[in-house]
Design a protein around this motif. Structure first.
Motif, PDB file in Angstrom:
ATOM      1  N   UNK A 204      -3.592 -24.636  -3.578  1.00 55.31           N
ATOM      2  CA  UNK A 204      -2.156 -24.501  -3.296  1.00 55.31           C
ATOM      3  C   UNK A 204      -1.591 -23.276  -4.003  1.00 55.31           C
ATOM      4  N   UNK A 205      -1.918 -23.128  -5.294  1.00 57.42           N
ATOM      5  CA  UNK A 205      -1.413 -21.989  -6.062  1.00 57.42           C
ATOM      6  C   UNK A 205      -1.921 -20.666  -5.521  1.00 57.42           C
ATOM      7  N   UNK A 206      -3.217 -20.608  -5.159  1.00 57.69           N
ATOM      8  CA  UNK A 206      -3.789 -19.366  -4.653  1.00 57.69           C
ATOM      9  C   UNK A 206      -3.173 -18.977  -3.316  1.00 57.69           C
ATOM     10  N   UNK A 207      -2.977 -19.951  -2.443  1.00 59.57           N
ATOM     11  CA  UNK A 207      -2.371 -19.659  -1.137  1.00 59.57           C
ATOM     12  C   UNK A 207      -0.949 -19.133  -1.301  1.00 59.57           C
ATOM     13  N   UNK A 208      -0.182 -19.805  -2.152  1.00 60.74           N
ATOM     14  CA  UNK A 208       1.207 -19.372  -2.380  1.00 60.74           C
ATOM     15  C   UNK A 208       1.240 -17.988  -3.003  1.00 60.74           C
ATOM     16  N   UNK A 209       0.352 -17.765  -3.980  1.00 62.24           N
ATOM     17  CA  UNK A 209       0.323 -16.473  -4.662  1.00 62.24           C
ATOM     18  C   UNK A 209      -0.105 -15.361  -3.718  1.00 62.24           C
ATOM     19  N   UNK A 210      -1.055 -15.626  -2.828  1.00 68.16           N
ATOM     20  CA  UNK A 210      -1.511 -14.605  -1.879  1.00 68.16           C
ATOM     21  C   UNK A 210      -0.344 -14.162  -0.987  1.00 68.16           C
ATOM     22  N   UNK A 211       0.364 -15.129  -0.434  1.00 63.27           N
ATOM     23  CA  UNK A 211       1.490 -14.812   0.455  1.00 63.27           C
ATOM     24  C   UNK A 211       2.562 -14.044  -0.310  1.00 63.27           C
ATOM     25  N   UNK A 212       2.839 -14.494  -1.528  1.00 63.11           N
ATOM     26  CA  UNK A 212       3.880 -13.857  -2.340  1.00 63.11           C
ATOM     27  C   UNK A 212       3.486 -12.423  -2.701  1.00 63.11           C
ATOM     28  N   UNK A 213       2.234 -12.225  -3.121  1.00 64.37           N
ATOM     29  CA  UNK A 213       1.822 -10.880  -3.528  1.00 64.37           C
ATOM     30  C   UNK A 213       1.718  -9.944  -2.329  1.00 64.37           C
ATOM     31  N   UNK A 214       1.288 -10.463  -1.190  1.00 60.25           N
ATOM     32  CA  UNK A 214       1.242  -9.620   0.007  1.00 60.25           C
ATOM     33  C   UNK A 214       2.643  -9.087   0.315  1.00 60.25           C
ATOM     34  N   UNK A 215       3.632  -9.978   0.214  1.00 61.85           N
ATOM     35  CA  UNK A 215       5.015  -9.563   0.447  1.00 61.85           C
ATOM     36  C   UNK A 215       5.470  -8.560  -0.613  1.00 61.85           C
ATOM     37  N   UNK A 216       5.088  -8.804  -1.875  1.00 58.07           N
ATOM     38  CA  UNK A 216       5.430  -7.872  -2.945  1.00 58.07           C
ATOM     39  C   UNK A 216       4.854  -6.485  -2.683  1.00 58.07           C
ATOM     40  N   UNK A 217       3.597  -6.439  -2.276  1.00 58.55           N
ATOM     41  CA  UNK A 217       2.951  -5.151  -2.030  1.00 58.55           C
ATOM     42  C   UNK A 217       3.591  -4.430  -0.844  1.00 58.55           C
ATOM     43  N   UNK A 218       3.924  -5.164   0.174  1.00 55.66           N
ATOM     44  CA  UNK A 218       4.569  -4.554   1.336  1.00 55.66           C
ATOM     45  C   UNK A 218       5.932  -3.993   0.961  1.00 55.66           C
ATOM     46  N   UNK A 219       6.714  -4.773   0.216  1.00 52.15           N
ATOM     47  CA  UNK A 219       8.024  -4.305  -0.223  1.00 52.15           C
ATOM     48  C   UNK A 219       7.899  -3.097  -1.139  1.00 52.15           C
ATOM     49  N   UNK A 220       6.885  -3.110  -2.002  1.00 51.13           N
ATOM     50  CA  UNK A 220       6.648  -1.983  -2.902  1.00 51.13           C
ATOM     51  C   UNK A 220       6.404  -0.703  -2.103  1.00 51.13           C
ATOM     52  N   UNK A 221       5.537  -0.782  -1.094  1.00 56.26           N
ATOM     53  CA  UNK A 221       5.224   0.397  -0.294  1.00 56.26           C
ATOM     54  C   UNK A 221       6.443   0.895   0.476  1.00 56.26           C
ATOM     55  N   UNK A 222       7.197  -0.033   1.067  1.00 57.39           N
ATOM     56  CA  UNK A 222       8.386   0.360   1.837  1.00 57.39           C
ATOM     57  C   UNK A 222       9.425   0.989   0.920  1.00 57.39           C
ATOM     58  N   UNK A 223       9.616   0.395  -0.261  1.00 56.86           N
ATOM     59  CA  UNK A 223      10.593   0.941  -1.216  1.00 56.86           C
ATOM     60  C   UNK A 223      10.174   2.340  -1.680  1.00 56.86           C
ATOM     61  N   UNK A 224       8.885   2.495  -1.964  1.00 57.10           N
ATOM     62  CA  UNK A 224       8.389   3.803  -2.384  1.00 57.10           C
ATOM     63  C   UNK A 224       8.495   4.824  -1.254  1.00 57.10           C
ATOM     64  N   UNK A 225       8.219   4.367  -0.045  1.00 61.01           N
ATOM     65  CA  UNK A 225       8.307   5.256   1.105  1.00 61.01           C
ATOM     66  C   UNK A 225       9.746   5.726   1.317  1.00 61.01           C
ATOM     67  N   UNK A 226      10.695   4.797   1.193  1.00 59.88           N
ATOM     68  CA  UNK A 226      12.104   5.173   1.328  1.00 59.88           C
ATOM     69  C   UNK A 226      12.521   6.136   0.231  1.00 59.88           C
ATOM     70  N   UNK A 227      12.008   5.902  -0.996  1.00 56.93           N
ATOM     71  CA  UNK A 227      12.296   6.823  -2.090  1.00 56.93           C
ATOM     72  C   UNK A 227      11.710   8.205  -1.824  1.00 56.93           C
ATOM     73  N   UNK A 228      10.493   8.224  -1.253  1.00 55.65           N
ATOM     74  CA  UNK A 228       9.861   9.500  -0.913  1.00 55.65           C
ATOM     75  C   UNK A 228      10.673  10.228   0.149  1.00 55.65           C
ATOM     76  N   UNK A 229      11.133   9.497   1.142  1.00 55.53           N
ATOM     77  CA  UNK A 229      11.924  10.098   2.224  1.00 55.53           C
ATOM     78  C   UNK A 229      13.214  10.708   1.674  1.00 55.53           C
ATOM     79  N   UNK A 230      13.813  10.037   0.701  1.00 58.34           N
ATOM     80  CA  UNK A 230      15.070  10.528   0.121  1.00 58.34           C
ATOM     81  C   UNK A 230      14.867  11.816  -0.665  1.00 58.34           C
ATOM     82  N   UNK A 231      13.634  12.068  -1.134  1.00 62.32           N
ATOM     83  CA  UNK A 231      13.376  13.224  -1.984  1.00 62.32           C
ATOM     84  C   UNK A 231      12.604  14.343  -1.285  1.00 62.32           C
TER      85      UNK A 231
END
Length: 399
Positions: A204-231
């Motif tokens: 249960x913990x591993x499944x929840x953590x996988x979904x959560x971290x996948x979302x974290x990584x996706x948000x991280x990339x999108x946020x960094x990409x938007x920051x790159x676009x701004x600069x």
């Protein structure tokens, strides 16, 4: 939102963030450079959770110990002494995590590497207590502490999915090994119920953590990409005007503090409008990209910067570069562009694409705006002289 993210990644496939979004990360790994950047981001985001987890660990264990000392005060003094020592040992990693999360950044980086080890140590202690309770069979006991640690491993310490999974699996494995050495065959059969409970919590913990971290990584990339676009300029990947203005001010302050020379080159593609009109906008965009890549090759040092500051206007900022070196670089840019011999059917300077360059050196007391104006004045002089060359700012020409 998903389609928008993939559209952004497709548009910026030349950036590390866009490439990673397009490649995907099913196994929760980025390329090494991005992985290090993500882990720093994760460590920063998890600092509050780490402190909260450490405080909860100490609070819960202290509560267990308080109740246990009242329950077993008369029944088994030897077990009470051992239990007290184990509970105190169980609290120490929590105290260590709390202390290390408050220290300097370098200490926190080392601490984050130790968190999985500390987690497993606490899990071993909790498993030992659980096994002893199974042997003694008291009327009231606080069991399944190892199970709580398995759940906490996925959510509190801010460690990546794989580290959390390995830590939780080690707790279960060590629990089984300890039980096999301590419990009788009959007690071991009963203990497998606890093990199955731990495995269920792990899944249960591993499944929840996988979904959560996948979302974290996706948000991280999108946020960094938007920051790159701004600069950055989307067409060339060079710094845009906003980023250049910020860098110019910061680099000038550093040049003043370190008493280093600072050169600014302003460049303009000659007869670019005629090039666009004759060959079309796609060809014009391709020329802008190629020229941006050429300038990027002349700004490889850490504090150098190439930027697109207008439609066909570019800038190259060079820290610790004297006037002679700046002129040499301007000459190299002109010769490199000439060697490429990019056809220009409507050029007044010949049959190939050319550029004009203005060179200015920062003078003591000069502001960033004044330095830019000096380079712009030099660029104007070079254009008046017939383009396809470079000129120095008036201050340099007078020397």
């Amino acid at each position: 939102m998903q389609s928008l993210e993939h559209q952004s990644a497709e548009d910026f496939r030349d950036t590390p963030y866009g490439r990673q979004l397009l490649q995907g990360f099913r196994f929760l790994f980025f390329v090494p450079e991005l992985e290090r950047e993500f882990r720093r981001y994760l460590n920063h985001q998890a600092r509050l959770a780490q402190r909260l987890g450490a405080c909860l660990l100490m609070l819960v264990v202290a509560g267990y110990l308080y109740v246990e000392r009242h329950l077993f005060a008369q029944s088994d003094p030897a077990w009470l002494l051992e239990l007290t020592l184990l509970r105190l040992l169980e609290m120490l990693p929590g105290l260590g995590i709390l202390a290390m999360s408050l220290f300097h950044k370098r200490v926190r980086i080392i601490a984050n590497r130790l968190f999985p080890v500390l987690l497993v140590l606490v899990g071993i202690i909790a498993a030992r207590i659980d096994i002893q309770y199974e042997m003694l069979q008291p009327e009231m006991s606080f069991r399944y502490g190892a199970g709580l640690l398995i759940v906490c491993s996925f959510f509190f310490l801010g460690i990546t999915f794989w580290r959390a999974l390995i830590s939780a699996a080690l707790i279960v494995l060590i629990d089984v090994l300890m039980a096999a050495m301590i419990l009788s065959p009959f007690e071991m059969k009963v203990h497998w119920i606890s093990v199955s409970y731990y495995l269920l919590l792990l899944v249960i913990g591993a499944t929840s953590r996988y979904v959560h971290e996948y979302s974290q990584r996706e948000q991280f990339l999108v946020r960094k990409l938007l920051g790159w676009v701004a600069q950055h300029d989307a067409l060339t990947g060079l710094a845009n005007r906003r980023s250049f203005d910020t860098a110019l001010n910061q680099t000038l302050l550093q040049a003043r503090r370190d008493r280093q020379p600072l050169a600014l080159l302003l460049l303009d593609l000659d007869n670019f409008k005629a090039y666009n009109d004759n060959l079309g906008h796609p060809a014009g965009d391709a020329l802008i990209r190629d020229f941006g890549a050429l300038l990027d090759g002349f700004s490889r040092r850490p504090m150098d910067l190439a930027a697109r500051v207008g439609g066909e206007e570019f800038a190259v900022l060079l820290l610790n570069c004297d006037a002679a070196s700046a002129q040499a670089i301007a000459g190299q840019i002109l010769s490199t562009l000439a060697e490429r011999a990019i056809p220009h059917p409507a050029s007044a300077q010949g049959n190939c694409v050319t550029t004009t360059i203005g060179v200015a050196m920062w003078q003591p007391g000069q502001t960033a705006e004044q330095l830019y104006q000096a380079a712009d004045a030099a660029l104007y002089r070079a254009k008046q002289a017939g383009k396809n060359g470079y000129a120095l700012s008036p201050a340099l020409s007078a020397e």
